[in-house]
Design an enzyme around this catalytic site. Structure first.
Site, PDB file in Angstrom:
ATOM      1  N   GLU A   8      48.807 -45.485 -21.994  1.00 53.43           N
ATOM      2  CA  GLU A   8      49.892 -45.446 -21.117  1.00 53.43           C
ATOM      3  C   GLU A   8      50.860 -46.207 -21.753  1.00 53.43           C
ATOM      4  O   GLU A   8      52.154 -46.045 -21.856  1.00 53.43           O
ATOM      5  CB  GLU A   8      49.557 -46.027 -19.715  1.00 53.43           C
ATOM      6  N   GLU A  40      38.975 -47.665 -18.738  1.00 51.52           N
ATOM      7  CA  GLU A  40      40.121 -48.078 -18.020  1.00 51.52           C
ATOM      8  C   GLU A  40      41.105 -48.817 -19.005  1.00 51.52           C
ATOM      9  O   GLU A  40      42.356 -48.585 -18.802  1.00 51.52           O
ATOM     10  CB  GLU A  40      39.992 -49.019 -16.730  1.00 51.52           C
ATOM     11  N   GLU A  87      46.354 -54.321 -13.486  1.00 48.14           N
ATOM     12  CA  GLU A  87      46.338 -53.013 -13.070  1.00 48.14           C
ATOM     13  C   GLU A  87      45.688 -52.869 -11.814  1.00 48.14           C
ATOM     14  O   GLU A  87      44.519 -53.295 -11.518  1.00 48.14           O
ATOM     15  CB  GLU A  87      45.473 -52.204 -13.993  1.00 48.14           C
TER      16      GLU A  87
END
Length: 125
Positions: A80, A73, A32
């Protein structure tokens, strides 16, 4: 016919399996770009802390805040991925889920930046 239940590991083999899963999560998170930016910002903060002479406690507090941000995170990335898998079409509920996860991370980014700024500014006051 259904599959046999997965046999749970116990003892030391459970510890090794858990560490392996955690390492896989860390590798996934490194994919990411937002996390890589946060990692770079943490490194920069540590260099600045060294330059201004931050105390041991200030380093520890910054590290704890950073680890909280990493955890959030990771959870945001998990949200997601689940939303994308379960609801690949655009949906209001999926958007809200992703937005809320993103907001949680944003709150911790502000907390990290605010604390780092406080430490640096307090060394000049």
């Amino acid at each position: 016919m259904g599959q046999a239940p997965i046999e749970k590991k116990t003892g030391f083999s459970h510890l090794i399996a858990a560490a392996t899963y955690s390492a896989g999560g860390a590798r996934r998170l490194l994919g990411e770009s937002a996390f890589r930016h946060e990692l770079i910002a943490f490194g920069v903060a540590m260099v600045i802390f060294t330059i201004v002479g931050a105390s041991f406690f200030q380093y520890v507090a910054m590290a704890i805040l950073f680890l909280l941000m990493v955890a959030f995170e990771a959870l945001n990335t998990a949200i997601e991925e689940i939303v994308d898998r379960v609801s690949p079409e655009i949906s209001e509920m999926g958007k809200h889920s992703k937005d809320l996860g993103s907001f949680a991370v944003f709150c911790l980014i502000i907390a990290n930046a605010g604390y780092a700024g406080y430490v640096v500014i307090s060394k000049f006051i």
